[in-house]
Design an enzyme around this catalytic site. Structure first.
Site, short mmCIF file in Angstrom:
data_model
loop_
_atom_site.label_atom_id
_atom_site.label_comp_id
_atom_site.label_asym_id
_atom_site.label_seq_id
_atom_site.Cartn_x
_atom_site.Cartn_y
_atom_site.Cartn_z
N HIS A 1 0.88 -1.19 0.00
CA HIS A 1 0.00 0.00 0.00
C HIS A 1 0.91 1.22 0.00
CE1 HIS A 1 -3.75 -1.95 2.10
NE2 HIS A 1 -4.07 -1.65 0.85
N CYS B 1 -2.10 2.76 9.08
CA CYS B 1 -3.14 1.81 8.67
C CYS B 1 -4.33 1.83 9.64
CB CYS B 1 -2.59 0.39 8.63
SG CYS B 1 -1.28 0.14 7.44
N1 ARG Z 1 -3.94 -7.20 6.52
C1 ARG Z 1 -4.32 -5.99 5.88
C2 ARG Z 1 -4.32 -6.19 4.38
O1 ARG Z 1 -3.44 -6.84 3.89
C3 ARG Z 1 -3.40 -4.87 6.27
C4 ARG Z 1 -3.84 -3.54 5.75
C5 ARG Z 1 -2.90 -2.45 6.13
N2 ARG Z 1 -3.44 -1.18 5.85
C6 ARG Z 1 -2.80 -0.17 5.27
N3 ARG Z 1 -3.41 0.99 5.22
N4 ARG Z 1 -1.62 -0.30 4.73
O2 ARG Z 1 -5.17 -5.72 3.68
#
Ligand code: ARG
Length: 286
Positions: free
Chosen positions: A185, A279
């Site tokens: 991300h 996150c």
């Molecule tokens: N386990 C989640 C996923 O893989 C983690 C998300 C993390 N969020 C972020 N904004 N980077 O989707």
């Protein structure tokens, strides 16, 4: 609150231009990790063999929320739902700017049901959530900086959603492509510190995107691998205070040198799901 960066050692006082950092009161949205678990693996940080302690996750999350409250920010809560262990990563829920709200369209089946819950929450707050035709994982990949929106692609948000985001918000969108699956991300590889300052980890991006970032942000803080690999960039700034994963000690020093006030927080339990400070924090921009 205002603070001025010290001029660099040896710099002539007449030429040093102090950088003014100013905190702005923020409005955040968070979802408690009451049902947090790592039951599936959709990013390289997630290991279903590595047990998660939900009580520890809750305690760490409360610490983060308390820091925001102590700083005078508003924190709204979304109710988590059983069976949706990743809901704690509220940043992915959508993007809200000036009363306009886009709700997430998740890539993986395991998270798809979160959209309806974040949409319900948005409606309960008077927003009319807009859906995108293609995958968008909210502020995980869509980061406003000044009047522009930086938009990640490569692993989650579909680059075709970027154009729609630009139309919906009436703001220019800068597309940035990620290349390293550990930084899946945009908010894992880039932090917005104020309206014109960002920090990022160059190796997470394609050469073209790096070149783009260098042109747009020549003063950016470039973060080392050691800090990037403990998710140092997954940080939240109010313009002065930067709440960051405590293990990112080098980044903390860079922030101090640049006139920011770093505040380290231990979110190690939530890192097991592939997320940290940012996150867990959806910002409502106005
Ligand atoms: N386990 C989640 C996923 O893989 C983690 C998300 C993390 N969020 C972020 N904004 N980077 O989707």
């Amino acid at each position: 609150m205002t603070r001025f960066a010290e001029p660099a050692a040896g710099a002539a006082p007449t030429t040093a231009v102090p950088t003014e950092r100013r905190a702005k009161t923020r409005h955040y949205v968070m979802t408690p990790p009451r049902h947090f678990a790592v039951d599936y693996a959709i990013n390289p940080w997630m290991d279903t063999a590595n047990p998660v302690d939900t009580t520890v996750a809750m305690a760490q999350w409360h610490q983060l929320r308390d820091i925001y409250l102590q700083m005078g920010h508003t924190v709204d809560l979304v109710e988590p739902a059983p069976g949706l262990p990743d809901m704690v990563y509220a940043a992915n829920g959508g993007l809200i700017i000036d009363g306009t709200a886009v709700v997430a369209r998740f890539k993986y089946a395991q998270r798809k049901q979160e959209s309806a819950l974040y949409a319900d929450w948005l409606r309960s707050r008077g927003y009319q959530p807009v859906h995108t035709r293609h995958v968008n994982e909210g502020q995980g990949d869509l980061l406003p900086v000044g009047g522009t929106i930086l938009a990640g692609s490569g692993f989650r948000t579909d680059p075709r959603a970027h154009g729609q985001i630009a139309e919906i918000f009436g703001r220019p969108v800068v597309s940035l492509e990620l290349v390293d699956p550990r930084f899946y991300h945009l908010d894992t590889a880039l932090a917005v510190l104020d309206d014109e300052t960002i920090a990022y980890y160059p190796p997470a991006f394609t050469y073209a995107s790096r070149a783009h970032l260098e042109t747009l942000f020549p003063q950016a803080i470039l973060v080392d691998s050691a800090d990037a690999y403990v998710f140092g960039l997954n940080s939240v700034s109010d313009g002065l205070h930067v709440v960051h994963p405590a293990a990112a000690v080098g980044f903390a020093e860079q922030l101090s040198d640049a006139g920011f006030e770093p505040i380290g927080v231990d979110l190690s339990e939530l890192l097991k799901g592939g997320g940290s400070v940012k996150c867990c924090t959806l910002e409502v921009y106005s």
